[in-house]
Design a protein around this motif. Structure first.
Motif, short mmCIF file in Angstrom:
data_model
loop_
_atom_site.label_atom_id
_atom_site.label_comp_id
_atom_site.label_asym_id
_atom_site.label_seq_id
_atom_site.Cartn_x
_atom_site.Cartn_y
_atom_site.Cartn_z
N MET A 235 0.84 -1.21 0.00
CA MET A 235 0.00 0.00 0.00
C MET A 235 0.87 1.26 0.00
SD MET A 235 -3.08 1.35 0.13
CE MET A 235 -3.97 -0.20 0.39
N MET A 236 0.64 2.15 -0.96
CA MET A 236 1.29 3.46 -0.94
C MET A 236 0.47 4.38 -0.05
SD MET A 236 1.55 6.85 -1.89
CE MET A 236 0.53 7.30 -3.28
N VAL A 237 1.14 5.04 0.89
CA VAL A 237 0.50 6.04 1.74
C VAL A 237 0.99 7.42 1.30
CG1 VAL A 237 0.13 6.88 4.10
CG2 VAL A 237 0.41 4.41 3.66
N GLY A 238 0.05 8.34 1.09
CA GLY A 238 0.40 9.69 0.66
C GLY A 238 -0.26 10.73 1.54
N ALA A 239 0.29 11.94 1.49
CA ALA A 239 -0.22 13.04 2.33
C ALA A 239 -0.11 14.35 1.55
CB ALA A 239 0.56 13.11 3.64
N PRO A 240 -1.05 14.61 0.64
CA PRO A 240 -0.93 15.80 -0.19
C PRO A 240 -0.85 17.11 0.59
CG PRO A 240 -3.10 14.76 -0.43
CD PRO A 240 -2.24 13.80 0.29
N ALA A 241 -1.43 17.15 1.78
CA ALA A 241 -1.43 18.39 2.56
C ALA A 241 -0.08 18.72 3.18
CB ALA A 241 -2.50 18.34 3.65
#
Length: 370
Positions: A235-241
């Motif tokens: 799973m890729m975890v991302g955080a655009p903020a």
């Protein structure tokens, strides 16, 4: 321009300082580290302006108010700063707080140069009083969506809390990804515990999870839960903020802090001005400066230029936004009207998608740039 009556103190004509009101989150539940970086940039630029002779011989002074991520507190601070006779407002990091401040500044006829908040609709109606340095959310988050698609992610889960900002982000991602073969799956964090997120991700067959939640919690707990679940090893975890931008993220999460892509508003290479400012900010903060610190510096650079040219009159400051042309730390700053955005906007600050390098967590890898 519809100019309301100017309160006392609008025009500062004696030999006193010219005051700038600074709105900064410095206590919880505000994002304190972001506030500290923003303030460091503001203060450094003010010091440099004053070392160079001030504004036509008058010193520049920051009048700082802690918003603590509270919109009502920010609106009250705008009222107070207007009564104190500040020439303009600067700062703020949290979008919902900046929206409250911008709405109040517009009503009072007080120029506000927003440093770091990205929500497209900072005011409900078009205004001449507010300008912004940070890219609009719709622009930055579409670049993030491009990164997701280019990296092969099509089934995107968003762990989202309830707020105008997170709802706007979800809508931007869905509207951009859907016509391009992407799917956005919403996980309502009002009802899900961080550990329950893992079961939802497995059931939905998502390949990426985006954190559209508060920091440090529940963001940190969600990352820990996902990274410890063997079913989600890919799973890729991302955080655009941008939660991983700050050192506290690495402190709280250790090895789990890496390989989480986020948006950062810096160029691939800093100009000579940017390099000099980076060194000064690093000394001031005793750590690497974030993009938020550069936003703070650039805010004062713009306001100082406007004040030198037009004096401390609020109406003339607001009228000057379309004529600004200032060399900032991240490029030439000019403001224009952009479709769907109610304020004067720098279009656009440079944007990168970066993450922390698993081999060296204090180093950032550029994954995608605009």
């Amino acid at each position: 321009m519809n100019t309301p009556p100017s309160p006392p103190g609008t025009e500062q004509t004696d030999g006193s300082s010219i005051q700038i009101g600074a709105l900064v989150p410095l206590t919880r539940p505000g994002w304190v580290e972001a506030g500290q970086h923003l303030l460091a940039g503001l203060e450094l630029a003010v010091r440099e302006v004053n070392n160079a002779g001030g504004i036509v011989g008058r010193p520049l002074k920051l009048v700082v108010r802690d918003t603590a991520a509270d919109p009502q507190r920010a609106a009250a601070a705008v009222d107070e700063l207007a009564r104190l006779g500040v020439a303009a407002l600067a700062g703020e990091y949290h979008s919902v707080v900046a929206r409250a401040a911008a709405t109040r500044a517009d009503a009072l006829g007080l120029p506000f140069l927003c440093s770091s908040a990205v929500l497209d609709a900072l005011t409900e109606q078009p205004t001449e009083w507010v300008a912004r340095l940070a890219p609009a959310q719709s622009h930055g988050w579409q670049i993030y969506a491009d990164f997701l698609l280019s990296a092969g992610y099509r089934r995107i889960a968003v762990a989202a809390e309830s707020s105008v900002y997170w709802a706007s982000g979800t809508r931007i991602l869905r509207d951009y990804l859907a016509p391009r073969g992407g799917t956005v799956i919403e996980l309502d964090m009002r009802t899900l515990a961080p550990t329950a997120v893992c079961d939802e991700l497995v059931a939905s067959r998502a390949t990426a999870l985006l954190l559209l939640v508060g920091y440090p919690e529940p963001a940190v707990s969600i990352v820990k839960s996902v990274r410890r679940d063997q079913r989600l090893a890919e799973m890729m975890v991302g955080a655009p903020a941008g939660q991983p931008e700050f050192a506290e993220w690495a402190t709280l999460l250790g090895d789990d802090s890496t390989a989480i892509p986020f948006l950062r508003y810096l160029p691939e290479r800093l100009s000579p001005l940017g390099t000099r400012v980076e060194a000064a900010l690093r000394e001031r903060l005793a750590k690497a400066p974030s993009f938020v610190a550069f936003e703070g510096y650039d805010t004062i650079a713009v306001l100082a230029d406007v004040l030198r040219s037009h004096g401390a009159n609020r109406a003339r400051t607001a009228e000057s936004w379309p004529r600004v042309a200032v060399e900032g730390t991240r490029g030439q700053i000019q403001f224009s009207r952009m479709p769907g955005i109610s304020i004067w906007q720098w279009a656009w600050a440079p944007i990168q998608v970066v993450d922390r390098d698993p081999a060296e967590p204090d180093r950032f890898r550029i994954l995608h740039s605009s």
